[in-house]
Write a protein that holds these residues in place. Structure first.
Motif, mmCIF file in Angstrom:
data_model
loop_
_atom_site.group_PDB
_atom_site.id
_atom_site.type_symbol
_atom_site.label_atom_id
_atom_site.label_comp_id
_atom_site.label_asym_id
_atom_site.label_seq_id
_atom_site.Cartn_x
_atom_site.Cartn_y
_atom_site.Cartn_z
ATOM 1 N N ARG A 200 43.906 -65.540 -1.984
ATOM 2 C CA ARG A 200 45.025 -66.393 -2.394
ATOM 3 C C ARG A 200 46.343 -65.657 -2.161
ATOM 4 O O ARG A 200 46.366 -64.441 -1.949
ATOM 5 N N VAL A 201 47.428 -66.406 -2.253
ATOM 6 C CA VAL A 201 48.778 -65.844 -2.111
ATOM 7 C C VAL A 201 49.434 -65.815 -3.482
ATOM 8 O O VAL A 201 49.453 -66.825 -4.195
ATOM 9 N N PHE A 202 49.989 -64.649 -3.855
ATOM 10 C CA PHE A 202 50.637 -64.492 -5.157
ATOM 11 C C PHE A 202 52.031 -63.905 -4.959
ATOM 12 O O PHE A 202 52.196 -62.891 -4.276
ATOM 13 N N ARG A 203 53.016 -64.533 -5.574
ATOM 14 C CA ARG A 203 54.387 -64.015 -5.465
ATOM 15 C C ARG A 203 54.552 -62.830 -6.406
ATOM 16 O O ARG A 203 54.228 -62.921 -7.596
ATOM 17 N N LEU A 204 55.077 -61.731 -5.887
ATOM 18 C CA LEU A 204 55.142 -60.488 -6.640
ATOM 19 C C LEU A 204 55.968 -60.624 -7.916
ATOM 20 O O LEU A 204 55.621 -60.061 -8.958
ATOM 21 N N SER A 205 57.051 -61.378 -7.868
ATOM 22 C CA SER A 205 57.930 -61.500 -9.030
ATOM 23 C C SER A 205 57.271 -62.250 -10.190
ATOM 24 O O SER A 205 57.804 -62.254 -11.299
ATOM 25 N N ARG A 206 56.098 -62.867 -9.949
ATOM 26 C CA ARG A 206 55.414 -63.599 -11.016
ATOM 27 C C ARG A 206 54.291 -62.786 -11.663
ATOM 28 O O ARG A 206 53.608 -63.293 -12.544
ATOM 29 N N PHE A 207 54.121 -61.552 -11.212
ATOM 30 C CA PHE A 207 53.201 -60.648 -11.895
ATOM 31 C C PHE A 207 53.906 -60.119 -13.146
ATOM 32 O O PHE A 207 54.990 -59.550 -13.051
ATOM 33 N N GLU A 208 53.324 -60.316 -14.305
ATOM 34 C CA GLU A 208 53.932 -59.851 -15.545
ATOM 35 C C GLU A 208 53.348 -58.526 -16.009
ATOM 36 O O GLU A 208 54.006 -57.765 -16.716
ATOM 37 N N LYS A 209 52.103 -58.252 -15.635
ATOM 38 C CA LYS A 209 51.466 -56.987 -15.979
ATOM 39 C C LYS A 209 50.402 -56.677 -14.944
ATOM 40 O O LYS A 209 49.675 -57.570 -14.509
ATOM 41 N N VAL A 210 50.338 -55.423 -14.538
ATOM 42 C CA VAL A 210 49.346 -54.996 -13.546
ATOM 43 C C VAL A 210 48.731 -53.678 -13.994
ATOM 44 O O VAL A 210 49.437 -52.751 -14.383
ATOM 45 N N GLU A 211 47.408 -53.611 -13.946
ATOM 46 C CA GLU A 211 46.702 -52.380 -14.306
ATOM 47 C C GLU A 211 45.591 -52.137 -13.290
ATOM 48 O O GLU A 211 44.754 -53.014 -13.039
ATOM 49 N N ALA A 212 45.607 -50.961 -12.683
ATOM 50 C CA ALA A 212 44.566 -50.624 -11.713
ATOM 51 C C ALA A 212 43.266 -50.297 -12.439
ATOM 52 O O ALA A 212 43.271 -49.701 -13.515
ATOM 53 N N THR A 213 42.149 -50.710 -11.855
ATOM 54 C CA THR A 213 40.844 -50.400 -12.412
ATOM 55 C C THR A 213 40.207 -49.287 -11.585
ATOM 56 O O THR A 213 40.748 -48.855 -10.568
ATOM 57 N N LYS A 214 39.045 -48.836 -12.016
ATOM 58 C CA LYS A 214 38.316 -47.808 -11.267
ATOM 59 C C LYS A 214 37.462 -48.406 -10.154
ATOM 60 O O LYS A 214 36.948 -47.683 -9.303
ATOM 61 N N LYS A 215 37.327 -49.731 -10.174
ATOM 62 C CA LYS A 215 36.499 -50.406 -9.174
ATOM 63 C C LYS A 215 37.232 -50.480 -7.841
ATOM 64 O O LYS A 215 38.408 -50.824 -7.785
ATOM 65 N N THR A 216 36.539 -50.160 -6.759
ATOM 66 C CA THR A 216 37.120 -50.243 -5.420
ATOM 67 C C THR A 216 36.525 -51.429 -4.662
ATOM 68 O O THR A 216 35.492 -51.973 -5.044
ATOM 69 N N PHE A 217 37.212 -51.817 -3.602
ATOM 70 C CA PHE A 217 36.755 -52.940 -2.790
ATOM 71 C C PHE A 217 36.924 -52.615 -1.310
ATOM 72 O O PHE A 217 37.608 -51.648 -0.936
ATOM 73 N N THR A 218 36.323 -53.427 -0.491
ATOM 74 C CA THR A 218 36.474 -53.322 0.958
ATOM 75 C C THR A 218 36.907 -54.678 1.496
ATOM 76 O O THR A 218 36.313 -55.705 1.145
#
Length: 328
Positions: A200-218
């Motif tokens: 999906r497409v998400f506009r950056l200015s609409r992120f209110e909180k972001v937290e990185a997890t330990k899970k990785t992806f490919t």
């Protein structure tokens, strides 16, 4: 100033130096809170700074005090380094590759920044005169960016709080951030949404909180960013192709001819100075917003269904403005 978790050692050292430069003293507990880490990690970081030649001492309950700043005589950013770090990444891709013509300037400039270039040491006059950002920085965007960029770099799943302006609601979701894409003065994150189970497409200015997890992806080999964004007038897709034929008058045509678009267009200048534009897009609403910006200087010739839609819209506008005139 609160910060998110997951900073690398280099980032923590930078923030520690920044904090100690702006404060006479800081305790290990204060630095740990500032960097969102443990006091044990701060002890190790301070020892590392000492190894790098940063002089400091600890004064009892007052904490750490910086005695000298790690600025070398050659710590000043050159114009080439400043451009490589700021302007060139916006104009061309692949600057992190050794094949890029400005890669060496990028690397040397980055090394100077990461050893903490004192405020005012870089070429501020040049930076002031080349205004890359037309609008004030969004504080929310500044807060989430330090978490999103490392997550993209390290292929880490993130937990976010996101505001959907279309639905007027906030949701908590997990996503795999694939790409960060600029469009029309905004930044967008192309990510696999675990909630919707789709990219999906998400506009950056609409992120209110972001937290990185330990899970990785490919990123799946089947996902191609250019194909994903193809035929989008800007960034949003309605998944239905619409072929437009639009006539611009001789005043508007000059502006349309000089524009660069994200999709293929055919532009045919006419003998009377007007212009015929043809294109096929998956972003009907985005395209029509652009057409409306030209007012009566743009006429949609095809498809007929859109002509009828715009004609009905104009009738409604006429009623709104004529009623206001009668009331006055």
């Amino acid at each position: 100033m609160s910060r998110t978790k997951g900073y690398s050692t280099v980032e923590r050292l930078f923030y520690i130096l920044q904090h100690l430069t702006n404060h006479e003293y800081a305790t290990a507990s204060e630095l740990a809170d500032y960097c969102k880490t443990s006091t044990r990690t701060i002890y190790r970081d301070m020892a590392k700074l000492e190894e790098l030649g940063v002089s400091w001492h600890r004064e009892g309950r007052f904490g750490y005090k910086l005695l000298s700043k790690p600025i070398q005589q050659n710590g000043r950013l050159t114009k080439e380094e400043w451009m490589a770090l700021t302007l060139y990444p916006m104009l061309s891709e692949g600057i992190t590759s050794g094949e890029h013509p400005f890669h060496l300037s990028y690397r040397s400039g980055l090394e100077k920044v990461m050893t903490y270039v004192q405020k005012g040491e870089s070429d501020g006059a040049l930076g002031e005169r080349i205004r890359l950002h037309a609008r004030p920085k969004d504080p929310a965007q500044i807060n989430v960016m330090p978490a999103i960029i490392p997550a993209i770099s390290e292929n880490r799943t993130i937990k976010v709080s996101y505001y959907s302006i279309h639905r007027d609601q906030r949701t908590e979701r997990k996503m795999d951030p694939y790409y960060l894409v600029p469009r029309e003065g905004h930044l967008y994150v192309i990510a696999y949404c675990h909630l919707r189970e789709l990219p999906r497409v998400f506009r950056l200015s609409r992120f209110e909180k972001v937290e990185a997890t330990k899970k990785t992806f490919t990123i799946p080999k089947s996902f191609n960013i250019d194909e994903y964004l193809s035929q989008r007038w800007s960034i949003i897709s309605d998944d239905t192709n619409t072929t437009f034929k639009v006539k611009f008058d001789k005043v508007a045509s000059r502006y349309v001819l000089e524009e660069d678009f994200h999709v293929d267009t055919e532009r045919e200048p006419q003998t009377d100075g007007s212009l015929i534009l043809r294109t096929t897009v998956k972003s009907k609403e985005e395209f029509l917003r652009w057409i409306r910006s030209y007012g009566i200087r743009a006429e949609v010739l095809e498809p007929e269904s859109v002509r009828e839609e715009l004609a009905a819209e104009c009738e409604k506008m006429w009623k709104v403005y004529s009623e206001k005139k009668q009331e006055a």
